[in-house]
Scaffold this motif. Structure first.
Motif, short mmCIF file in Angstrom:
data_model
loop_
_atom_site.label_atom_id
_atom_site.label_comp_id
_atom_site.label_asym_id
_atom_site.label_seq_id
_atom_site.Cartn_x
_atom_site.Cartn_y
_atom_site.Cartn_z
N GLY A 183 65.78 53.55 35.44
CA GLY A 183 65.98 54.31 34.22
C GLY A 183 67.13 55.30 34.34
N VAL A 184 67.22 55.95 35.50
CA VAL A 184 68.34 56.88 35.75
C VAL A 184 69.66 56.13 35.75
N TRP A 185 69.67 54.93 36.33
CA TRP A 185 70.88 54.10 36.34
C TRP A 185 71.29 53.75 34.92
N VAL A 186 70.31 53.35 34.09
CA VAL A 186 70.62 53.01 32.69
C VAL A 186 71.16 54.22 31.95
N ALA A 187 70.59 55.40 32.23
CA ALA A 187 70.97 56.60 31.49
C ALA A 187 72.30 57.19 31.93
N THR A 188 72.71 56.92 33.16
CA THR A 188 73.92 57.58 33.68
C THR A 188 75.03 56.62 34.09
N GLY A 189 74.72 55.35 34.30
CA GLY A 189 75.76 54.48 34.83
C GLY A 189 75.92 53.15 34.15
N LEU A 190 75.18 52.91 33.06
CA LEU A 190 75.21 51.61 32.42
C LEU A 190 75.73 51.75 31.00
N GLU A 191 76.76 50.97 30.66
CA GLU A 191 77.27 50.99 29.29
C GLU A 191 76.26 50.37 28.33
#
Length: 384
Positions: free
Chosen positions: A225-233
């Motif tokens: 979820g953190v990856w989606v929120a901060t690093g995924l377009e």
């Protein structure tokens, strides 16, 4: 004919999006438990009698549980034919791998006890376990790739879908992370079910597995979820969608947003945050209560699985399959659906048969209630 259809086109599209989510969630809960039990075989069953217990935990219900996957595929075929065509052609090799895993699973269950040889049984046990791991991995990797966007487009003249990716290109770091989350989630569901349906050493090992897989799943779920929120377009439809318009995937304009774009829906509709919050809290409650071997722990783990599916659906809405190579060609619920009449007729059919399936499934689980033990396996005339 229009007077026969009591719901407008866009309402039916949303209803079918919800129904698709329900079918996928029920599959993840019910057949996900069967897949989880298979994956846990080496960890919780050490003797042949203990392994037979695991086979008989899922034996009476696994065939019925697979119905939810068939219904989900049928719903995609009937309600979202463009999505069906794109997904099943673009993900052909991945789908083939999944089908092989799902095909060898019943073969392992049925053939394991055809010979008395322990070597024969060990091989089928390994195949059964591996089929669970592969199935869970493919499901998770598919979710990761949908969030990343799938490289496809359409021929502007014929609207023929054109997939430009490759099989090995599906296994990116983020997709592998979601694949591991899927493995842990279904293993957790299977372990909680085993803690409820078994006794003795099997139940004790299942409790330990539930605690480990549950906590690891939560850590990686939050990390994803953190990856989606901060690093995924992400992607967002920027052109106005004409209400009730005919399906045409090329009739809209899509903008690729910066990192965290898939969190836009959670910003617009704060109630959507309930899904990931419930996923975490329900899993923690299940981990805490799993030692009691209660049905409530199974209920909590099932709620967690459903909430994970909802989190994915909420983040993606209104997209069904975003495109990374041609964003304007991404499929949404408003431009990839079947006709107005088709959605209405299929809804009527669903309202008749879905309650029947739920009632029958509930009856089967009621009849097969109770613990599964080595004694019950040996005494049952039709046990595996």
């Amino acid at each position: 004919m229009d007077s026969f259809i009591l719901l407008d086109y866009d309402t039916l599209r949303i209803i079918w999006w919800l129904l698709l989510g329900v079918l996928l969630a029920l599959f993840a809960v019910m057949d996900g438990a069967d897949i989880g039990v298979a994956m846990l075989l080496p960890a919780v069953a050490k003797t042949d009698d203990e392994r037979r217990v695991l086979y008989n935990v899922i034996g009476p219900v696994w065939e019925g549980n697979q119905v939810w996957l068939i219904l989900g595929g049928g719903a995609i075929f009937a309600a979202w034919p463009v999505l069906y065509a794109m997904a099943f052609s673009g993900f052909y090799l991945a789908m083939l791998l999944l089908l092989v895993a799902l095909i060898v699973r019943p073969v392992a269950i049925k053939y394991r006890s055809k010979l008395e040889s322990q070597q024969w049984r060990n091989r089928w046990d390994a195949i059964w376990c591996l089929s669970g791991v592969v199935s869970a991995l493919v499901f998770g990797v598919a979710i990761g790739n949908v969030l990343l966007g799938v490289p496809f487009g359409f021929d502007p003249e014929t609207l023929r879908p054109l997939y430009t990716g490759s099989f090995f290109g599906l296994f990116t770091p983020f997709a592998l992370l979601t694949g591991v989350v899927s493995i842990l989630l279904l293993a957790f569901q299977g372990a909680v079910v085993l803690s409820w349906k078994t006794e003795g050493l099997i139940a004790q090992r299942a409790i330990r597995c539930a605690r480990v897989t549950g906590l690891l799943m939560l850590l990686l779920f939050i990390g994803a979820g953190v990856w989606v929120a901060t690093g995924l377009e992400g992607q967002v439809v920027t052109s106005a969608i004409e209400p009730g318009a005919f399906s045409n995937p090329l009739s809209k304009t899509v903008e690729v947003t910066a990192a965290g774009g898939w969190m836009l829906n959670f910003s617009l509709y704060s109630w959507m945050w309930l899904a990931p919050m419930i996923a975490v809290l329900a899993a923690l409650v299940a981990v805490f209560l799993v030692a009691r071997g209660s049905l409530f722990a199974v209920f909590c783990s099932s709620v967690s699985v459903i909430a994970v599916v909802l989190t994915f659906g909420f983040a993606l809405f209104p997209f069904l399959l975003p495109s990374s190579s041609q964003p304007d060609a991404g499929l949404t619920i408003y431009d990839a659906s079947a006709s107005h009449l088709t959605l209405w007729v299929m809804l009527l059919v669903t309202c008749i048969f879905l309650p029947m399936i739920i009632a029958y499934t509930s009856w089967v689980y009621s009849v097969m209630r109770g613990k599964v033990t080595a004694d019950s396996v040996h005494n049952a005339p039709h046990s595996y």
